[in-house]
Motif scaffolding. Structure first.
Motif, mmCIF file in Angstrom:
data_model
loop_
_atom_site.group_PDB
_atom_site.id
_atom_site.type_symbol
_atom_site.label_atom_id
_atom_site.label_comp_id
_atom_site.label_asym_id
_atom_site.label_seq_id
_atom_site.Cartn_x
_atom_site.Cartn_y
_atom_site.Cartn_z
ATOM 1 N N TYR A 194 0.849 -1.201 0.000
ATOM 2 C CA TYR A 194 0.000 0.000 0.000
ATOM 3 C C TYR A 194 0.880 1.244 0.000
ATOM 4 O O TYR A 194 0.723 2.141 -0.828
ATOM 5 N N ARG A 195 1.845 1.250 0.919
ATOM 6 C CA ARG A 195 2.726 2.411 1.042
ATOM 7 C C ARG A 195 3.466 2.665 -0.277
ATOM 8 O O ARG A 195 3.488 3.782 -0.784
ATOM 9 N N TYR A 228 -3.819 12.733 0.520
ATOM 10 C CA TYR A 228 -3.916 12.979 -0.918
ATOM 11 C C TYR A 228 -5.236 13.671 -1.233
ATOM 12 O O TYR A 228 -5.277 14.659 -1.960
ATOM 13 N N SER A 286 -10.274 8.765 -2.846
ATOM 14 C CA SER A 286 -9.162 7.853 -2.540
ATOM 15 C C SER A 286 -9.124 7.474 -1.062
ATOM 16 O O SER A 286 -9.536 8.257 -0.199
ATOM 17 N N TRP A 321 -6.801 -1.444 -3.296
ATOM 18 C CA TRP A 321 -6.655 -0.692 -2.054
ATOM 19 C C TRP A 321 -7.466 0.612 -2.040
ATOM 20 O O TRP A 321 -7.343 1.411 -1.129
ATOM 21 N N VAL A 324 0.938 3.746 -3.181
ATOM 22 C CA VAL A 324 0.379 5.099 -3.115
ATOM 23 C C VAL A 324 1.494 6.143 -3.266
ATOM 24 O O VAL A 324 1.292 7.185 -3.894
ATOM 25 N N LEU A 369 -3.852 -0.578 -7.008
ATOM 26 C CA LEU A 369 -4.405 0.709 -6.578
ATOM 27 C C LEU A 369 -5.931 0.655 -6.500
ATOM 28 O O LEU A 369 -6.536 1.299 -5.647
ATOM 29 N N TYR A 378 -6.437 7.207 0.582
ATOM 30 C CA TYR A 378 -5.331 7.888 1.251
ATOM 31 C C TYR A 378 -5.703 9.343 1.525
ATOM 32 O O TYR A 378 -5.676 10.190 0.638
ATOM 33 N N VAL A 388 -7.083 3.238 -3.630
ATOM 34 C CA VAL A 388 -6.337 4.483 -3.839
ATOM 35 C C VAL A 388 -6.991 5.142 -5.062
ATOM 36 O O VAL A 388 -7.203 6.346 -5.097
ATOM 37 N N LYS A 389 -7.288 4.308 -6.047
ATOM 38 C CA LYS A 389 -8.146 4.721 -7.174
ATOM 39 C C LYS A 389 -9.484 4.029 -6.951
ATOM 40 O O LYS A 389 -9.518 2.896 -6.482
ATOM 41 N N ILE A 448 1.382 8.992 -6.189
ATOM 42 C CA ILE A 448 1.414 10.426 -5.897
ATOM 43 C C ILE A 448 2.685 11.058 -6.461
ATOM 44 O O ILE A 448 2.673 12.179 -6.977
#
Lengths: 288, 307, 97
Positions: B30-31, B147, B142, B212, B34, B209, B144, B214-215, B38
């Protein structure tokens, strides 16, 4: 003339002086804007872009002042003249070079501008005086910005310090040529458009900036020796300037750095003018 | 708690729509995922400044000169905001910038192409910023959270850019034949790159992504939103769209582009950092960066103030 | 160089709010940069910058949770005011008659 316009007629001197002021701002704003997206530090990129936009905005205001009174158009004045019709000082058109040269020019220019704006606030032309008062408010940030950077680099590691010293010395007399007399300066003086003459303002500029350079430990004695100095100077390892002993022609003589007020420009202005006026010139009558 | 327990808890948290902050525990993928995402966004904003700054010297009016400079300034500001968010995930801005200029990290495809004239400014400001806004608005959901917070400001500035770009385009569209031809020329050159911008069809099982969150939306979904919104606007101005030409599907109401009409080869080249302008622009940045080490050195310490 | 967190306040109604951060060598430069990064649209009339290293937080933010009943700190605890006013008025009427 538009309804409500002052009955003050447009003097030749007014047009000459205000055009030159606008040209200085436009051309240096154009040069500053070339750093957008490229400056050495991202936050500084953002900050310096504001300075560029401010200068272009000042140019727009100067040109509008003329346009209103001569039934012209600010964009036509800014982008529609031939090369020889521009009256900015040569220091404004010089290629940016690296960040040291850019900082040197920014510092020299904004201090010169501050000196002339202070005097112009007492101009007999009320429209000009009011505009100048507004511009001075924005210029405060420019001065703080320039002073902060110069001080930081001057007191920092030797590489930056010597690059900056070299740049300031090289450009000094070109910047002083910002005070080369305007076209029709005699008339301007007679009308009290210019409360203080250009040569007098230049004296103030030289005195103030060389004093500051001394304080910053960037000894200005070489600058003071005068306009016709042709020896080449190099920075020593301590950042001080020493004559290299060469009689090269790369010295910053006033003769080479002046002429802008009479429409005499360098090859740097050729490509600048080409770009600046390109779209406008190639699309006569179009609105954007 | 074991790693597996933490991972299970984290996964449920994400699935339930939970958000993640910089200080929270997160699985390594994940880290990394993302951060890379970014970082690429930040890279794109700073690289995006380059084509546009090439158009600045020839701006056709004082107002446009200032407003374009302001627009590019915003983009640089976006990169500043995004690098800050990425830094908090564990990579310094200096390292991210070094990876960018040495070609080790990526930036969006559209910024690998050349610009020629003011028509490009209208097109970039309207359609490319329009495409970016579609994806960025979706990213506000997202998982995160840091972000999403900077995206709030970024999206509101992009809205302004969109209006600016549309304003420029409309002036040209209402203007001389030459002005209209400039915009059409830009459209002919940029259209395929805009289609590519959204990426190829998403693969949800393989897309980390998406998994998770993120998208939260697929590439083809975002592209469809863009097409439905902008194709009619372009056509009503009397411009034509080149391959892949969208056609209107009366049943669904969508503007569709056929997969077989999309040539993905240029995007593949760009993914290898081999776009038309990639090498030149990265070289320019690298030279600027290398040549200004002294500036970073001058900034490294607090100022020494003389008495 | 370090991270400086940026705060701005507009007008008198609202307090300072955190808007982002700049990387700068000192507070003087941080202010100049923060001005253009965060107030170029005049979003605020006041600007603060502070070193990130001067900002502190609890390691364990669960300390901020409310564990036991603290309803006396909230207006909700006084929702029955209407009923109580009625009761008090009735009592007053009782006394009158």
């Amino acid at each position: 003339m538009s309804a409500g316009a002052e009955t003050q007629s447009v003097s030749k001197a007014f047009v000459s002086v205000v055009t030159a002021l606008g040209d200085d701002e436009l051309i240096i704003g154009h040069r500053h804007s070339e750093w957008t997206g490229f400056a050495p530090h991202i936050e500084e990129d953002v900050a310096f872009s504001s300075i560029a936009q401010d200068e272009i905005g000042h140019a727009a205001a100067y040109y509008s002042l003329i346009a209103r009174l001569t039934e012209d158009d600010a964009d036509r004045i800014a982008l529609g003249r031939s090369r020889a019709e521009y009256r900015h000082a040569i220091v404004c058109e010089m290629a940016n070079g690296d960040w040291a040269r850019t900082l040197a020019r920014h510092w020299l220019y904004d201090h010169a501008d501050a000196i002339r704006l202070e005097s112009l606030e007492d101009s007999s032309n009320k429209g000009l005086a009011q505009l100048v008062a507004k511009i001075r408010r924005e210029e405060r940030y420019h001065l703080i910005h320039a002073d902060t950077w110069i001080s930081r680099v001057a007191h920092g590691p030797v590489e930056g310090r010597s690059k900056l010293t070299h740049a300031v010395t090289e450009m000094f007399w070109s910047a002083a040529a910002l005070f080369e007399p305007f076209e029709d300066e005699d008339l301007a003086g007679a009308e009290d458009l210019l409360p203080v003459t250009s040569p007098k303002l230049q004296e103030r500029f030289v005195a103030q900036t060389t004093a500051t350079l001394d304080e910053l430990g960037m000894p200005a004695s070489v600058i003071r020796t005068g306009a016709d100095e042709t020896a080449e100077f190099v920075a020593s390892s301590s950042g001080d300037l020493i004559a290299s002993g060469n009689d090269s022609d790369s010295g910053a003589s006033a003769a080479a750095s002046g002429g802008g007020r009479k429409g005499r420009h360098t090859s740097d202005f050729e490509s600048l003018w080409d770009d600046l006026t390109y779209t406008y010139r190639n699309n006569p009558g179009a609105t954007w | 708690m074991t790693y597996d327990d933490k991972l299970t808890r984290f996964t449920s948290h994400i699935e339930e729509g939970g958000k993640v902050e910089a200080e929270d525990w997160m699985p390594e993928d994940y880290r990394r995922g993302v951060l890379k995402f970014i970082e690429m966004h930040a890279n794109s904003e700073i690289m995006g400044a380059l084509p546009e700054r090439e158009c600045l010297p020839r701006a056709p009016s004082l107002q446009r000169k200032m407003s374009l400079a302001a627009k590019i300034q915003d983009e640089v500001g976006h990169s500043q905001l995004l690098y800050r968010v990425a830094e908090d995930l564990g990579k310094s801005r200096d390292n991210m910038y070094a990876d960018l200029v040495t070609g080790h990290s990526k930036f969006h495809n559209v910024f690998h192409y050349p610009v020629y004239h003011w028509g490009d400014v209208g097109l970039i400001g309207w359609l490319i910023d329009g495409a970016a806004l579609v994806t960025q608005a979706a990213l506000r959901d997202s998982s995160y959270a840091p972000y999403t917070r900077v995206l709030k400001r970024i999206c509101s500035e992009e809205q302004l850019h969109l209006r600016h770009g549309e304003d420029i385009t409309l002036e040209m569209a209402s203007g001389t034949n030459q002005q209209r031809a400039m915009f059409q020329d830009a459209l002919d050159r940029w259209w395929l790159a805009i289609i590519h911008f959204f990426g190829p069809r998403s693969k949800p099982d393989k897309d980390l992504l998406l998994r998770w969150k993120v998208k939260t939306r697929t590439n083809e979904d975002l592209r469809q939103e863009f097409l439905d919104r902008y194709v009619p606007k372009v056509l009503e101005l009397g411009f034509t769209l080149p391959t892949p030409v969208p056609h209107h599907d009366h049943e669904s109401g969508h503007w569709l582009v056929r997969d077989e009409d999309i040539d993905w080869a240029p995007l593949d080249a760009i993914k290898r950092n081999e776009g038309p302008e990639t090498a030149r622009r990265l070289k320019l940045r690298r030279e600027m960066y290398d040549g200004h080490r002294w500036v970073r050195d001058s900034m490294a310490e607090p100022a020494v103030h003389t008495a | 160089m370090e991270v400086f967190e940026v705060f701005r306040r507009s007008g008198h109604k609202d307090p300072f709010e955190h808007v982002g951060a700049v990387i700068a060598p000192d507070s003087e430069m941080a202010l100049l940069m923060a001005k253009e990064c965060f107030v170029r649209r005049r979003e605020g009339q006041h600007l603060w910058v502070t070193r990130r290293s001067d900002i502190h937080s609890f390691q364990d933010e669960s300390l901020l949770e409310i564990a036991a009943d603290k309803s006396y700190r909230f207006a909700q605890a006084y929702r029955d005011v209407v009923k109580k006013r009625d009761r008090a008025r009735s009592r007053a009427q009782e006394l009158d008659s």
